[in-house]
Write a protein that holds these residues in place. Structure first.
Motif, mmCIF file in Angstrom:
data_model
loop_
_atom_site.group_PDB
_atom_site.id
_atom_site.type_symbol
_atom_site.label_atom_id
_atom_site.label_comp_id
_atom_site.label_asym_id
_atom_site.label_seq_id
_atom_site.Cartn_x
_atom_site.Cartn_y
_atom_site.Cartn_z
ATOM 1 N N LEU A 273 0.829 -1.206 0.000
ATOM 2 C CA LEU A 273 0.000 0.000 0.000
ATOM 3 C C LEU A 273 0.864 1.257 0.000
ATOM 4 C CD1 LEU A 273 -2.879 -0.984 2.469
ATOM 5 C CD2 LEU A 273 -2.916 -0.966 -0.034
ATOM 6 N N TYR A 274 1.987 1.207 0.722
ATOM 7 C CA TYR A 274 2.880 2.362 0.735
ATOM 8 C C TYR A 274 3.468 2.596 -0.662
ATOM 9 C CZ TYR A 274 6.580 5.598 2.031
ATOM 10 O OH TYR A 274 7.391 6.713 2.108
ATOM 11 N N GLN A 349 9.953 12.135 4.084
ATOM 12 C CA GLN A 349 9.691 12.962 2.907
ATOM 13 C C GLN A 349 8.212 12.991 2.537
ATOM 14 O OE1 GLN A 349 12.049 11.671 -0.408
ATOM 15 N NE2 GLN A 349 14.001 12.287 0.503
ATOM 16 N N THR A 350 7.582 11.799 2.589
ATOM 17 C CA THR A 350 6.213 11.672 2.084
ATOM 18 C C THR A 350 5.154 12.034 3.111
ATOM 19 O OG1 THR A 350 6.085 9.330 2.720
ATOM 20 C CG2 THR A 350 6.938 9.834 0.528
ATOM 21 N N GLY A 351 5.539 12.045 4.393
ATOM 22 C CA GLY A 351 4.554 12.238 5.446
ATOM 23 C C GLY A 351 4.080 10.893 5.966
ATOM 24 N N ASN A 356 -2.788 10.194 2.832
ATOM 25 C CA ASN A 356 -2.433 11.384 2.056
ATOM 26 C C ASN A 356 -0.923 11.568 2.024
ATOM 27 O OD1 ASN A 356 -5.228 12.599 1.584
ATOM 28 N ND2 ASN A 356 -5.188 12.420 3.823
ATOM 29 N N ALA A 357 -0.339 11.565 0.828
ATOM 30 C CA ALA A 357 1.097 11.774 0.670
ATOM 31 C C ALA A 357 1.377 13.253 0.440
ATOM 32 C CB ALA A 357 1.618 10.953 -0.514
ATOM 33 N N VAL A 358 2.371 13.769 1.173
ATOM 34 C CA VAL A 358 2.795 15.149 0.940
ATOM 35 C C VAL A 358 3.506 15.216 -0.406
ATOM 36 C CG1 VAL A 358 4.229 17.024 1.813
ATOM 37 C CG2 VAL A 358 2.999 15.544 3.419
ATOM 38 N N LEU A 425 -2.421 4.951 12.940
ATOM 39 C CA LEU A 425 -1.237 5.544 13.565
ATOM 40 C C LEU A 425 -0.329 6.246 12.567
ATOM 41 C CD1 LEU A 425 -0.111 2.876 16.213
ATOM 42 C CD2 LEU A 425 -1.405 4.977 16.575
ATOM 43 N N GLY A 426 -0.216 5.680 11.375
ATOM 44 C CA GLY A 426 0.678 6.248 10.381
ATOM 45 C C GLY A 426 1.902 5.369 10.149
#
Length: 457
Positions: A273-274, A349-351, A356-358, A425-426
């Motif tokens: 998924l990442y 870098q991505t958050g 939601n990816a930065v 959690l992230g």
């Protein structure tokens, strides 16, 4: 002189039965990894696009339960084959059930088909997995020195199948049979599952067609029947104190490697998924299919396994000798943790928000992560298979191989939970926790290594 040279040559080369089991396992792993590469995407893709439309957290739980259960059932399959079925017959039963499981996923594209197919795959794997690994060990009854090298070669078969499976099944599902109607993509997941079923059938045809020629009578009888034929029924003998110590070593190390596999098996869930949302997958304007990232691990193993196999043999010939099994495994766990430390740099870098990816991270981050995970696996997994075949009492050989594989089952259930909580959690928190725990447990195992080696002697 000629006879002496021939004897020396026979000591160096491996028996042809190893390569038969190599190809049998290669096709079984093609089937498993082809299905596994698509499972998370199949579960989370919307119904209108050819998937089942599960919520991501639910899909992660299903994935974790499935990949955990396929490593629990070898406990039962190992016991039944030791006592009643025999290893050779159990491998055939398992292969047929797994082919039927993948065919159910192809033919029934609904939740009933999903659960029926996964159930058959779980049961079939229980018969297949512990017995084929045990047969490899039985090819070397009086040659402990070559077992680590033999299992590393056998491991290449696993990963050649694992390398091609996501490429073939992913291409069928995400490319060849992908259609776009009214602007909506529709994926051909079922055809990827069909390819996995065909791969399993090919493996069984090879195994049953050439088994008698290259394996002889190895694994045909149960442990008790084989012992009675030899005049020594070990199945009725109590374990000696040394056998109890060696069995304890297997159980202790098995508990440690749970932490390794919980992190490693994120490849099919949270890492997928990442990579799907947070990694820039474009190379020269072409987008790499997400499922293809799961071919990185087997590709690295195919490239590195011969090098490492030769290194173990060369190291064993030195004055200091080979690294002990616990030391190899502790280094493998530390390498896994370092892989997650690399991935943490990408997450910065991505958050950390799982939805939601930065920005998207460079593809090299996930490639290096898979490389370090692969090195860790090579230090741990084939060495562990060899360890069980060396240390397990004959009467408990398949059962203890099932115990070893069950560690992966516990780890996958735990890994499924960890993957699910990334949605709340992230990624930074979960990937950091996994990496840190792997390094800490690796260091603890390193400290215990001398004590464990004394118990193994």
């Amino acid at each position: 002189m000629a006879a002496s040279q021939q004897a020396q040559h026979d000591k160096v080369r491996h028996p042809p039965g190893l390569y038969l089991l190599f190809f049998t396992e290669m096709w079984e792993r093609f089937s498993y990894y082809g299905m596994r590469a698509l499972l998370t995407l199949y579960l989370t893709t919307a119904l209108i696009s050819g998937g089942l439309g599960f919520e991501k957290s639910t899909a992660m739980s299903i994935y974790g339960f499935f990949t955990g259960a396929v490593y629990f059932t070898p406990l039962l399959g190992g016991y039944l084959s030791d006592k009643y079925i025999g290893r050779r017959r159990a491998i055939t039963i398992g292969g047929v059930l797994m082919a039927l499981g993948n065919f159910c996923l192809f033919a029934l594209t609904n939740t009933a088909g999903l659960y029926m197919g996964l159930a058959l795959l779980i049961i079939g794997n229980g018969f297949f997995k512990p017995n084929i690994s045990t047969l490899v060990g039985e090819l070397y009854p009086n040659d402990e020195g070559r077992k680590d090298a033999a299992f590393t070669i056998f491991y290449m078969g696993i990963n050649i199948g694992g390398f091609f499976a996501p490429l073939v099944c992913g291409f069928l599902a995400e490319d060849l049979f992908k259609t776009t109607i009214d602007g909506i993509d529709h994926f051909g997941f079922r055809f990827g599952f069909l390819a996995a079923a065909i791969g399993m059938i090919v493996g069984q045809v090879i195994y049953n067609g050439l088994g008698n020629r290259y394996l002889g009578d190895i694994g045909k009888n149960t442990v008790g029947a084989a012992a009675r034929e030899s005049g020594v029924d070990v199945s009725r003998e109590p374990l000696t104190p040394k056998e109890k110590q060696r069995t304890a070593v297997i159980v202790i190390i098995t508990c440690f490697v749970i932490f390794f596999w919980a992190g490693f098996e994120q490849a099919g869930s949270s890492l997928t998924l990442y990579a799907d949302k947070f990694v820039d997958k474009h190379i020269f304007g072409w987008e790499v299919p997400t499922s293809w990232f799961q071919s990185l691990n087997p590709l690295f193993i195919v490239l590195l396994a011969p090098v490492l196999s030769a290194f173990w043999i060369k190291l064993a010939a030195t004055k200091k000798g080979d690294l002990s099994i616990p030391v190899k495994m502790s280094l493998g766990m530390i390498m896994l943790g370092l892989g997650y430390m690399v991935l943490i740099m990408a997450v910065l870098q991505t958050g950390s928000d799982a939805n939601n990816a930065v920005v998207q991270s460079n593809i090299l981050f996930i490639i290096v992560t898979y490389l370090l995970h692969t090195l860790g696996e090579l230090f741990l997994s084939p060495v562990g298979l060899s360890m069980v075949s060396k240390l397990a009492p004959a009467k408990l050989a398949s059962l203890l191989m099932g115990v070893w594989l069950a560690s992966t089952g516990v780890a996958n259930v735990l890994g499924g939970y960890l993957a699910a909580i990334t949605q709340s959690l992230g990624y930074f928190e979960v990937f950091g926790l996994i990496g840190l725990m792997a390094i800490v447990m690796g260091l603890i195992l390193l400290l215990l290594s001398r004590k464990l080696v004394r118990m193994m002697e």
